[in-house]
Design an enzyme around this catalytic site. Sequence first.
Site, PDB file in Angstrom:
ATOM      1  N   MET A   1      -3.567  -3.405 -10.177  1.00 51.72           N
ATOM      2  CA  MET A   1      -4.344  -2.171 -10.123  1.00 51.72           C
ATOM      3  C   MET A   1      -5.126  -2.092  -8.820  1.00 51.72           C
ATOM      4  O   MET A   1      -6.320  -2.358  -8.787  1.00 51.72           O
ATOM      5  CB  MET A   1      -5.321  -2.105 -11.297  1.00 51.72           C
ATOM      6  CG  MET A   1      -4.656  -2.040 -12.655  1.00 51.72           C
ATOM      7  SD  MET A   1      -3.526  -0.683 -12.836  1.00 51.72           S
ATOM      8  CE  MET A   1      -4.607   0.688 -12.591  1.00 51.72           C
ATOM      9  N   CYS A   2      -4.453  -1.815  -7.728  1.00 52.16           N
ATOM     10  CA  CYS A   2      -5.076  -1.594  -6.423  1.00 52.16           C
ATOM     11  C   CYS A   2      -5.446  -2.921  -5.743  1.00 52.16           C
ATOM     12  O   CYS A   2      -5.593  -3.955  -6.391  1.00 52.16           O
ATOM     13  CB  CYS A   2      -6.306  -0.709  -6.507  1.00 52.16           C
ATOM     14  SG  CYS A   2      -6.052   0.825  -7.419  1.00 52.16           S
ATOM     15  N   ARG A   3      -5.611  -2.851  -4.457  1.00 49.64           N
ATOM     16  CA  ARG A   3      -6.109  -3.933  -3.626  1.00 49.64           C
ATOM     17  C   ARG A   3      -7.055  -3.312  -2.608  1.00 49.64           C
ATOM     18  O   ARG A   3      -6.824  -2.194  -2.140  1.00 49.64           O
ATOM     19  CB  ARG A   3      -4.986  -4.645  -2.865  1.00 49.64           C
ATOM     20  CG  ARG A   3      -3.848  -5.226  -3.694  1.00 49.64           C
ATOM     21  CD  ARG A   3      -4.200  -6.591  -4.274  1.00 49.64           C
ATOM     22  NE  ARG A   3      -4.911  -6.462  -5.536  1.00 49.64           N
ATOM     23  CZ  ARG A   3      -5.364  -7.494  -6.260  1.00 49.64           C
ATOM     24  NH1 ARG A   3      -5.184  -8.727  -5.827  1.00 49.64           N
ATOM     25  NH2 ARG A   3      -5.994  -7.294  -7.391  1.00 49.64           N
ATOM     26  N   ASN A  41       1.462  -1.085  -5.044  1.00 46.68           N
ATOM     27  CA  ASN A  41       0.315  -0.205  -4.788  1.00 46.68           C
ATOM     28  C   ASN A  41       0.742   0.904  -3.829  1.00 46.68           C
ATOM     29  O   ASN A  41       0.467   0.867  -2.641  1.00 46.68           O
ATOM     30  CB  ASN A  41      -0.831  -1.031  -4.202  1.00 46.68           C
ATOM     31  CG  ASN A  41      -1.254  -2.137  -5.155  1.00 46.68           C
ATOM     32  OD1 ASN A  41      -1.790  -1.894  -6.227  1.00 46.68           O
ATOM     33  ND2 ASN A  41      -0.977  -3.372  -4.780  1.00 46.68           N
TER      34      ASN A  41
END
Length: 255
Positions: A1-3, A41
């Site tokens: 879930m995102c970076r 992502n």
Amino acid sequence: MCRHLAFLGPPAPLGDLLVRPPHSLFVQSWAPRRQRHGTVNADGFGVGWYADGDPAPARYRRAGPVWSDLSFADLARVVRSGAFLGAVRDATRAGADGEAAAAPFTYGPWLFSHNGMVAGWPNSVAELARSLPVEELLSLEARCDSALVWALLLHRLRSGDELPQALADTVTDVAAAAPGSRLNLLVTDGTQIAATAWGDSLWYLAGGGRAVVASEPYDDDPEWREVPDRTLLTASRTDVLPTPLKDPEPKEPMA
């Protein structure tokens, strides 16, 4: 879930941290090494940075994957800054917000990113949303969970709360309303970084007058340190301070 990643230090090209390292944020958009939820992502990206003499950051965001934007690679090669925040997004659910949902969100001197998701969105946090003034709800940049978390944090900052306390209180409020949420938040005002480890990975690298706080290391430098879960991390160019966070008390069931 995102970076995501935030940097403070001597001015450097954005690409030195976001593109060039072997496991940079650019690479993490398709091959993260420590991401616990999601794999790619590709639902937008952005970077915000500060120029000398201007407290309000500039920002570049797009709705698609970072690897498809040749202009970003060129921009990152030449733009230099002593403070910036970059993020690549894996959307919690499909939506029509596009670029507006990509971090970093910004207001005044602040840049904000959220790595995670709000469990039970949106019903779980409806009460929290109703606590905001109507004009702030109508000003939401996107209709995603990250945008609401940013609005809740921004309301505290506008009310005069210091950044670390505002961040900690926002996380515990959302976690109480939506148990099981993942709330790794990252904020900078160009002079300090505040972040939370709450449900996903967080690391920092410090020394030599610089600090980097990131979802995961962009190289194999042994000086990277992992932040324990349930931690508030504050960093300047010279100091890093981790502070444990407590899980919120369970809410009493309604009679």
